[in-house]
Design a protein around this motif. Structure first.
Motif, mmCIF file in Angstrom:
data_model
loop_
_atom_site.group_PDB
_atom_site.id
_atom_site.type_symbol
_atom_site.label_atom_id
_atom_site.label_comp_id
_atom_site.label_asym_id
_atom_site.label_seq_id
_atom_site.Cartn_x
_atom_site.Cartn_y
_atom_site.Cartn_z
ATOM 1 N N ASP A 45 -10.991 -26.931 74.232
ATOM 2 C CA ASP A 45 -10.604 -26.776 72.827
ATOM 3 C C ASP A 45 -11.429 -25.657 72.201
ATOM 4 O O ASP A 45 -12.615 -25.828 71.931
ATOM 5 C CB ASP A 45 -10.841 -28.089 72.069
ATOM 6 N N PRO A 46 -10.827 -24.487 71.961
ATOM 7 C CA PRO A 46 -11.575 -23.364 71.376
ATOM 8 C C PRO A 46 -12.067 -23.629 69.948
ATOM 9 O O PRO A 46 -12.928 -22.909 69.452
ATOM 10 C CB PRO A 46 -10.585 -22.197 71.417
ATOM 11 N N ASP A 47 -11.555 -24.675 69.303
ATOM 12 C CA ASP A 47 -12.032 -25.059 67.967
ATOM 13 C C ASP A 47 -13.072 -26.178 68.038
ATOM 14 O O ASP A 47 -13.436 -26.758 67.011
ATOM 15 C CB ASP A 47 -10.864 -25.521 67.085
ATOM 16 N N ALA A 48 -13.562 -26.492 69.227
ATOM 17 C CA ALA A 48 -14.512 -27.592 69.404
ATOM 18 C C ALA A 48 -15.776 -27.370 68.570
ATOM 19 O O ALA A 48 -16.304 -26.261 68.491
ATOM 20 C CB ALA A 48 -14.888 -27.742 70.876
ATOM 21 N N VAL A 49 -16.238 -28.462 67.950
ATOM 22 C CA VAL A 49 -17.480 -28.444 67.175
ATOM 23 C C VAL A 49 -18.327 -29.624 67.640
ATOM 24 O O VAL A 49 -17.951 -30.781 67.459
ATOM 25 C CB VAL A 49 -17.216 -28.542 65.654
ATOM 26 N N ALA A 50 -19.452 -29.305 68.265
ATOM 27 C CA ALA A 50 -20.362 -30.330 68.768
ATOM 28 C C ALA A 50 -21.247 -30.837 67.629
ATOM 29 O O ALA A 50 -21.535 -30.114 66.673
ATOM 30 C CB ALA A 50 -21.222 -29.770 69.886
ATOM 31 N N ILE A 51 -21.680 -32.086 67.752
ATOM 32 C CA ILE A 51 -22.569 -32.717 66.771
ATOM 33 C C ILE A 51 -23.882 -33.035 67.480
ATOM 34 O O ILE A 51 -23.887 -33.693 68.527
ATOM 35 C CB ILE A 51 -21.942 -33.996 66.194
ATOM 36 N N TYR A 52 -24.992 -32.559 66.894
ATOM 37 C CA TYR A 52 -26.316 -32.732 67.478
ATOM 38 C C TYR A 52 -27.265 -33.445 66.524
ATOM 39 O O TYR A 52 -27.146 -33.334 65.310
ATOM 40 C CB TYR A 52 -26.944 -31.364 67.788
ATOM 41 N N ARG A 53 -28.231 -34.127 67.125
ATOM 42 C CA ARG A 53 -29.372 -34.685 66.388
ATOM 43 C C ARG A 53 -30.627 -34.244 67.131
ATOM 44 O O ARG A 53 -30.844 -34.612 68.279
ATOM 45 C CB ARG A 53 -29.338 -36.207 66.351
ATOM 46 N N ASP A 54 -31.436 -33.431 66.487
ATOM 47 C CA ASP A 54 -32.689 -32.949 67.089
ATOM 48 C C ASP A 54 -32.492 -32.434 68.516
ATOM 49 O O ASP A 54 -33.242 -32.805 69.425
ATOM 50 C CB ASP A 54 -33.761 -34.048 67.073
ATOM 51 N N GLY A 55 -31.481 -31.615 68.724
ATOM 52 C CA GLY A 55 -31.242 -31.018 70.029
ATOM 53 C C GLY A 55 -30.497 -31.885 71.029
ATOM 54 O O GLY A 55 -30.199 -31.441 72.129
#
Length: 111
Positions: A45-55
Motif C-alpha cells: 500500500d503506497p499510502d501506508a502510514v505506520a504508527i510508532y511509540r518510542d521507535g
C-alpha cells in the motif's frame, strides 16, 4: 474557548499482530501521543502510514483511513497531525487492543 485540535477519525491500529505492539502493550497509556510515519515505498500500500511509540512499530493506520494522512505526511505537514491513544484493552482480540484518535492541530492558535 479556543480549540487547539480538531478530531479527524478514530480507529483500531491495523496489523498489531504482525509488529511489536505486544512488547509495549502494558506500557501504553490513554492520552499518550504516537508517531506517524509514511511508508510510500510499501509494496502492499503506497499510502501506508505506520504508527510508532518510542521507535517501536505498533502497526498501521487502516487502509480505509490512510489516504489524507499519507498525503499530509508526504508533503511535509507532519506537525499538523496528532495521533493519541484512546483505549487500550489487552484482553481484546489483537486487532482491537489499541484504539487511537487522529487530530489536526491548529497552528494559528496563540498568534
Amino acid at each position: 474557548m479556543e480549540c487547539r485540535t480538531r478530531y479527524i477519525a478514530d480507529f483500531d491500529i491495523a496489523g498489531m499482530r504482525y509488529w511489536d505492539g505486544a512488547t509495549v502493550l502494558s506500557a501504553l497509556k490513554v492520552g499518550e501521543g504516537l508517531s506517524l510515519v509514511a511508508e510510500s515505498d510499501n509494496a502492499a500500500d503506497p499510502d501506508a502510514v505506520a504508527i510508532y511509540r518510542d521507535g517501536v512499530k505498533l502497526g498501521y493506520v487502516p487502509r480505509s483511513e490512510n489516504g489524507i494522512v499519507s498525503q499530509l505526511l508526504h508533503f511535509g505537514h507532519r506537525d499538523v497531525l496528532e495521533c493519541r491513544i484512546l483505549k487500550v484493552d489487552p484482553a481484546a482480540d489483537t486487532w482491537k487492543q489499541v484504539r487511537v484518535g487522529l487530530y489536526v492541530t491548529d497552528k494559528t492558535a496563540g498568534k
